[in-house]
Design a protein around this motif. Structure first.
Motif, short mmCIF file in Angstrom:
data_model
loop_
_atom_site.label_atom_id
_atom_site.label_comp_id
_atom_site.label_asym_id
_atom_site.label_seq_id
_atom_site.Cartn_x
_atom_site.Cartn_y
_atom_site.Cartn_z
N PRO A 298 0.82 -1.22 0.00
CA PRO A 298 0.00 0.00 0.00
C PRO A 298 0.85 1.27 0.00
O PRO A 298 0.48 2.27 -0.62
N GLU A 299 2.01 1.21 0.68
CA GLU A 299 2.89 2.38 0.72
C GLU A 299 3.44 2.71 -0.68
O GLU A 299 3.50 3.88 -1.07
N GLU A 300 3.83 1.68 -1.41
CA GLU A 300 4.34 1.90 -2.77
C GLU A 300 3.25 2.44 -3.68
O GLU A 300 3.49 3.33 -4.51
N LEU A 301 2.05 1.90 -3.56
CA LEU A 301 0.94 2.36 -4.38
C LEU A 301 0.57 3.81 -4.04
O LEU A 301 0.25 4.61 -4.93
N GLU A 302 0.67 4.14 -2.77
CA GLU A 302 0.37 5.51 -2.34
C GLU A 302 1.37 6.50 -2.94
O GLU A 302 0.99 7.57 -3.42
N GLU A 303 2.65 6.15 -2.90
CA GLU A 303 3.68 7.02 -3.48
C GLU A 303 3.47 7.19 -4.98
O GLU A 303 3.62 8.28 -5.53
N TYR A 304 3.10 6.09 -5.63
CA TYR A 304 2.86 6.12 -7.07
C TYR A 304 1.67 7.03 -7.42
O TYR A 304 1.70 7.75 -8.42
N ASP A 306 0.42 9.57 -5.60
CA ASP A 306 0.50 10.93 -5.07
C ASP A 306 0.86 11.90 -6.21
O ASP A 306 1.98 11.88 -6.72
N PRO A 307 -0.08 12.76 -6.63
CA PRO A 307 0.18 13.62 -7.78
C PRO A 307 1.23 14.70 -7.52
O PRO A 307 1.79 15.26 -8.46
N MET A 308 1.52 15.00 -6.27
CA MET A 308 2.49 16.04 -5.95
C MET A 308 3.85 15.46 -5.55
O MET A 308 4.69 16.16 -4.98
#
Length: 360
Positions: A298-304, A306-308
């Protein structure tokens, strides 16, 4: 007037024409007065507009993945064109579109060396993403007013669900009474499921200490999860839940590229499914799985998502350059952008080479 005089009058061509026009006018007037106004169509358009204003959008501009876990196929164009994307969609005249693209090229090319570097493209992507953010904030101000009629700057869940159900065609007085008395709302199963999902999202958008009253800023997070770290995490959690087949709360490559529900019935559908697998496999291996261990957390997907995220913007810039970099100099030149205009703008600009010489 005698019968003979009447016959003589009607025998005149001009008189007959006037008489016919008078009769036609009377018939039309009678028809209009008896025909009911199409109020239902007007109400339906107003209802659809109202529903769209208060529901979270299915598509988020400048975010790499949709709410349902699909890849955003328009992402490259959104972060390259920003608000100008509408102009390219509305203007089908190739010459004007070429000139617009040349203007964009000159803006991205900050040092005016007639080529775009990855750093220049990264800066541009961040700038266009910020444009989408600002547009969402402007729209949210209008949408918040529609759900905050008393203007106290806070909206309760009861106020919101009343507004939502009225936009779906329910009687406002009846629904308000049922909500007040904590009674069953008597809605269909599909609407009930939508309400439950919206309520979960409402709870997530409500910053601590939770009071179930959303401010304008919290309502923005409710509609646009990309504006809040907590809501972005909630969106990621929902996507992982939908794609995770073995329940380990992580995504393997087979899980991520699983085909949508449905069977392949013909060659066209097979081609669509093949492209689905190819695109998602590339995205998984090259961009999402940061440590390349074959598992997306989930952390990797969140970073991916994140538009900013500036690191993601740099990776995106390099990928966009690689698509069109025919001379392999790790930069984009105007001829290359014009040749690959369909990738950058969604429109194919014909005879790009001649246009470069004409414009310069």
């Amino acid at each position: 007037m005698s019968c003979l005089a009447m016959v003589t009058w009607l025998a005149s061509p001009c008189s007959r024409a006037l008489c016919c026009l008078w009769l036609l006018g009377m018939l039309l007037l009678a028809n209009v007065s008896t025909r009911p106004a199409n109020h239902s169509a007007i109400r339906e358009r107003a209802t659809n507009r109202e529903e769209n204003e208060i529901l979270p959008p299915d598509h988020l501009n400048g975010v790499k993945m949709e709410m349902d876990g699909h890849l955003n196929k328009e992402f490259h164009q959104e972060v390259f064109l920003g608000k100008a994307r509408d102009e390219f969609e509305e203007d089908s005249e190739p010459r004007r579109s070429r000139r617009k693209l040349m203007v964009i090229f000159s803006k991205v090319d900050v040092n005016a060396d007639r080529k775009i570097s990855a750093k220049e493209m990264q800066r541009w992507i961040m700038e266009k993403t910020a444009e989408h953010f600002q547009e969402a904030v402007r729209e949210n101000k209008l949408h918040f007013r529609s759900v905050d009629p008393d203007g106290d700057g806070r909206v309760s869940w009861d106020e919101y669900q009343l507004k939502f159900l009225v936009s779906k065609g329910h009687n406002e007085r009846e629904i308000a009474e049922r909500i007040k008395n904590n009674e069953d709302l008597k809605v269909d199963e599909e609407t009930q499921e939508v309400l439950e999902n919206l309520k979960d999202r409402w709870y997530q958008a409500d910053n601590p200490p939770a009071d179930l009253l959303l401010t304008e800023e919290e309502f923005l997070s409710f509609l646009h999860p990309e504006h809040s770290r907590g809501m972005l995490q909630f969106m990621v959690k929902e996507i992982v839940r939908d794609l995770d087949q073995d329940g380990d709360k992580r995504l393997s490559l087979p899980e991520f590229i699983s085909l949508p529900v449905g069977t392949v019935e013909n060659q066209q559908a097979q081609d669509i499914d093949d492209n689905w697998v190819k695109d998602r496999k590339r995205e998984f291996e090259e961009l999402i799985d940061a440590n390349h261990d074959g598992i997306v957390t989930p952390e990797e997907l969140e970073e991916y998502m994140d538009p900013m995220n500036e690191y993601n913007a740099l990776n995106e810039a390099k990928q966009m350059i690689a698509i069109a970099d025919e001379n392999q100099n790790q930069h984009l030149e105007l001829e290359e952008i014009l040749k690959y205009s369909e990738f950058f703008t969604g429109s194919k600009l014909v005879d790009y080479a001649r246009s470069v010489h004409e414009e310069f």
